[in-house]
Scaffold this active site. Structure first.
Site, PDB file in Angstrom:
ATOM      1  CE1 TYR A 109      -3.669   2.515   0.573  1.00 13.08           C
ATOM      2  CE2 TYR A 109      -2.100   3.541   2.056  1.00 13.08           C
ATOM      3  CZ  TYR A 109      -3.261   3.602   1.311  1.00 13.08           C
ATOM      4  OH  TYR A 109      -4.005   4.754   1.317  1.00 13.08           O
ATOM      5  CD1 TRP A 111      -1.395   7.572  -1.115  1.00 11.48           C
ATOM      6  CD2 TRP A 111      -1.314   9.473  -2.315  1.00 11.48           C
ATOM      7  NE1 TRP A 111      -2.609   8.208  -1.010  1.00 11.48           N
ATOM      8  CE2 TRP A 111      -2.585   9.368  -1.729  1.00 11.48           C
ATOM      9  CE3 TRP A 111      -1.037  10.585  -3.101  1.00 11.48           C
ATOM     10  CZ2 TRP A 111      -3.578  10.338  -1.922  1.00 11.48           C
ATOM     11  CZ3 TRP A 111      -2.020  11.535  -3.278  1.00 11.48           C
ATOM     12  CH2 TRP A 111      -3.280  11.403  -2.699  1.00 11.48           C
TER      13      TRP A 111
END
Ligand SMILES: Nc1nc2c(c(=O)[nH]1)N[C@H]1C(S)=C(S)[C@@H](COP(=O)(O)OP(=O)(O)OC[C@H]3O[C@@H](n4cnc5c(=O)[nH]c(N)nc54)[C@H](O)[C@@H]3O)O[C@H]1N2
Ligand SMILES: Nc1nc2c(c(=O)[nH]1)N[C@H]1C(S)=C(S)[C@@H](COP(=O)(O)OP(=O)(O)OC[C@H]3O[C@@H](n4cnc5c(=O)[nH]c(N)nc54)[C@H](O)[C@@H]3O)O[C@H]1N2
Ligand SMILES: [Mo]
Length: 778
Positions: A109, A111
């Site tokens: 996980y 960005w």
């Protein structure tokens, strides 16, 4: 000689200034109506001291310390790319053969960067998916609880992710906007996938000029911009559900509920109504009842409720209010309030979540495709809700309850992370670090020595975005950006794609991974797919070469306002929601059927364990850990804006002057913030516009654990050493970071150095490329 090249980051489009092979500046995109000054930090990132210059392997791992060996403390041994590639390939093959594909955690996980081809997590998923699969992660940290709930209630996540009723429609039609958590300016600096237009402030300015009345229901006055002239309702954190239920009570008591909407468009109103009016449990959820919980005066709750029932009203809540214990409930209650007001589907009314959470929510944009790397199938069917990662590592073979299902937790032997940082995003970092000692091998690709890189066994140095060509694309922005490479890879850094291609080759599937394309061919391929998809929707897009030369494409906004749920509200039988009843589910048989008394079939008030309404004997302050104004999460922490924002090198903590006075603390002082889970140093900032009893720290200061006389402490100020690692509930299992109590005291000891922005200890190399220390690889 200086040249500029077009480029993009999540924090905005910019032109990079390049002089003699170095990035020396970045100028915001000329078309941006509210440019983000954070882009100026790009040179600090590319040429940071904490860049990872070459591949490394943890010394202990080379010596054979695998399962159970503590990570994050060893020195690193420099190795060649050939060796690193071989080691990773051998480990993947061994773990797959000995323990099965599900024993690889590859959720990764995070960005990463804005470019959609070199998006690290997508590249990793492709690599692991084609190689046999991996245990993955579902939902996210942003709105994990809300996104699990909303499909049950509204049949969609559109009011969370967009498209949501747009600002034009709100400005033209609403008279009142109730903002739970406000509309913080800082959050509008960021667009996932990169934004050419920061419309966040211009839209709000237009709304203020149009006379829309804003109410900021939040512990922090600064959560709405001054120009909005919002009324401030300093609610107790975690008390929103009580306030919203009481607003419903007040409206029903006044006979002002929209009976037509409730009967045509919802199911279960009788159940919710019975609960709110106290018929179900003998406790009427009156404003007086709520006042004792959320600490908003009952008169104010009632007045706001009746005002909302009289004038066209838009409701919104930030994503953060569901990042808390029982985080599903305030959002479900708000859907109840929106239904009682009857505004769902009407221009400028109803509800959507996150106008105050990210740039682009509510921006008018044509529904067009985005550029994306096609995902490879993941043959392993195991996924955990993302915020349960520590439990996954701690409890192999046990069951995790999520959204009505039992997930059997696999035994994770190898962990891969690319483009995310669990030692940024996860809660209770000391517990996470213990869990990270359990796998046998951890492989991380990172451009910088972030905490996740420091906890790896094999570290692959990744290029930064400015070292490669790419395309930025976001479903919340009207531009598409050509991202030109500005400088060559620094040190021995390589693109994630190239590194995984070589590992795939060692494992025998390079051709499947690359499909025979290099970077240039991939960009053309992805762009052409996008162009065809646009054409199918009637949007003409130039050829790749023209796009690349011009640096961007702009799509004109649609002519008509977008109003969420308009078709449904006009005729629920003809355009039903994707819920079991086809209507708004104020009572959900599905959720009731999951059988958890903590999450019954309708919105309920459940007191959190950690909040100001509970036991404050040891930890009397509520810590909110908010998104940082000077960074994106942990990214940009080594850059100028974040550095300038620190106090004596520590992350600021904001506190009401009365709370500081009660502790004998003064502004500018370094303090120790602590609870039973951990401790962090922070620099004290006094804030009048903060509800007493609440303190706030931004996320994103890189974790810098040091041992002191007072025990382990984060010298830098990462709030996630303090936050609790618990799911929002068995329904959403989301991140509950905002339910967190702490105490603050003066820091008496000597100030430990913050060293996390420098590389970790490395075993030095002598001329021949051999480490000076002797070690025996096993
Ligand atoms: N206490 C608390 N915790 C929170 C939150 C909160 O409100 N409170 N919010 C949560 C939320 S909403 C989120 S979204 C998460 C964010 O958590 P993350 O998304 O994990 O945070 P980032 O720092 O953006 O991590 C991205 C990482 O990718 C790396 N990276 C960038 N570009 C590249 C690349 O090209 N290749 C590779 N390999 N790596 C790259 C960066 O260096 C960085 O370490 O945090 C969550 N954590
Ligand atoms: N500059 C910058 N912008 C960002 C990001 C970043 O890292 N930097 N991250 C982006 C990401 S990934 C995400 S998910 C979004 C997140 O967006 P959000 O989750 O909305 O952001 P937060 O700052 O956590 O919270 C917003 C406000 O909610 C208020 N609040 C907190 N708890 C409560 C409560 O219990 N009740 C009420 N009524 N109010 C409360 C706080 O005062 C806080 O200022 O931000 C995005 N925008
Ligand atoms: Mo997020």
């Amino acid at each position: 000689m200086s040249v500029t090249v077009p480029h993009a980051a999540h924090w905005g489009y910019f032109d990079a200034v390049v002089e003699e092979g170095r990035v020396t500046g970045a100028r915001p995109f000329a078309r941006d109506p509210w440019p983000n000054p954070l882009v100026e930090g790009m040179p600090d990132l590319v040429h940071a001291e904490c860049r990872i210059d070459r591949p490394y392997v943890r010394e202990g791992w080379l010596r054979g310390a695998r399962r159970g060996s503590p990570r994050g403390r060893d020195r690193f041994v420099p190795v060649s790319w050939d060796r690193a590639t071989r080691l990773v390939a051998e480990e993947v093959a061994r773990v797959r053969a000995e323990h099965g594909d599900a024993s690889i955690l590859g959720g990764s996980y995070g960005w990463a960067s804005a470019g959609r081809f070199h998006h690290a997590r997508s590249q990793l998923h492709r690599f692991l998916g084609l190689g046999g699969g991996f245990t993955s992660q579902v939902t996210n940290y942003s709105y994990g609880a809300g996104m699990t709930l909303m499909p049950h209630v509204l049949g969609t996540n559109d009011p969370v992710t967009g498209p949501a009723t747009d600002w034009r429609s709100i400005i033209g039609n609403a008279r009142l906007m109730l903002c739970f958590g406000g509309l913080p300016l800082k959050n509008g600096l960021v667009t996932a996938g990169g934004g050419g237009a920061h419309e966040y402030v211009p839209q709000m300015r237009r709304a203020a000029e149009a006379g829309l009345r804003f109410v900021n229901i939040s512990p922090l006055r600064g959560d709405t911009a001054d120009f909005l002239k919002a009324d401030w309702v300093p609610i107790r954190p975690g008390g929103d559900t009580a306030m919203v239920l009481a607003m419903i009570h007040a409206i029903v008591e006044a006979g002002m509920e929209d009976r037509d909407f409730l009967s045509r468009c919802t199911t279960g109103w009788n159940r919710l109504r019975a609960y709110v009016m106290g018929e179900a449990d003998g406790v009427p959820k009156t404003p007086e009842w709520a006042e004792a919980l959320c600490d908003v005066p009952a008169t104010m709750i009632r007045a706001l409720a009746l005002e909302a029932a009289r004038v066209p009203t838009m409701l919104t809540a930030t994503w953060s209010i569901q990042r808390a214990e029982h985080g599903e409930q305030p959002w479900w209650a708000l859907v109840g309030l929106a239904s009682v007001l009857g505004g769902i589907g009407k221009p400028g009314q109803g509800i959507a979540f996150g106008y105050g959470s990210i740039n682009g929510m509510g921006t008018s944009r044509r529904e067009l495709p985005t550029v994306n790397l096609p995902a490879a199938r993941n043959p392993v069917g195991v996924s955990i809700p993302v915020a349960r990662v520590t439990e996954l590592l701690e409890r192999p073979g046990e069951v995790l309850r999520y959204n009505g299902r039992d997930i059997l937790l696999p035994d994770i032997r190898a962990v891969f992370w690319s483009g995310g940082n669990p030692f940024h995003h996860h809660q209770d970092l000391n517990r996470l670090a213990r869990a990270f000692s359990r796998p046998e091998t951890i492989v991380v690709s990172e451009p910088w020595w972030t905490s996740i890189a420091r906890h790896a066994d094999i570290v692959l140095p990744a290029t930064t975005t400015l070292e490669r060509n790419d395309i930025a694309s976001s479903s919340r922005d009207r531009f598409l950006r050509a991202m030109h490479r500005a400088v060559p890879p620094q040190g021995e850094a390589r693109n994630d794609h190239d590194a995984f291609a070589d590992i795939a080759e060692a494992l025998g599937y390079r051709a499947a991974f690359t499909e025979g394309r290099d970077e240039g061919a991939w960009l053309r391929h992805l762009y052409d797919r996008f162009r065809r998809a646009c054409a199918a929707m009637g949007a003409a897009v130039p050829e790749f070469d023209r796009f690349w030369a011009e640096g961007h494409i702009e799509f004109s906004p649609p002519e008509r306002d977008f109003v969420g749920f308009a078709d449904f509200a006009a005729d629920p039988a003809a355009a039903p929601l994707a819920t079991p009843s086809g209507k708004v589910e104020l009572y959900s048989e599905t959720i009731a059927g999951f059988g958890d008394p903590e999450v019954p079939g309708h919105a309920v008030w459940k007191a959190p364990r950690e909040w100001l309404g509970g036991d404050l004997s040891r930890f009397p302050l509520h810590l909110l850990s908010s998104q940082p104004a000077t960074r994106l999460h942990g990214q940009l922490d080594p850059a100028r804006a974040a550095r300038a924002g620190k106090l004596r090198g520590r992350e600021p903590i904001r506190m009401h002057p009365a709370d500081a006075a009660a502790r004998g603390l003064a502004a500018g002082q370094v303090v120790r913030v602590f609870n039973d889970r951990g401790a962090a140093l922070a620099g004290l900032v006094l804030e009048e516009g903060l509800r007493p009893g609440v303190v706030t720290m931004s996320t994103g200061a890189w974790w810098d654990p040091v041992e002191t006389e007072a025990g382990a402490i984060c010298a830098h100020g990462n709030p996630n050493v303090l936050t609790q690692d618990t799911g929002t509930s068995s329904l959403g299992q989301g991140c509950a970071a905002q339910s967190c109590l702490v105490q603050v005291e003066a820091w008496q000891g000597s100030l430990p150095e913050v060293s996390v922005h420098r590389p970790p200890q490395v075993v030095a190399l002598l001329g021949g490329g051999q480490p000076t220390q002797r070690f025996v690889p096993t």
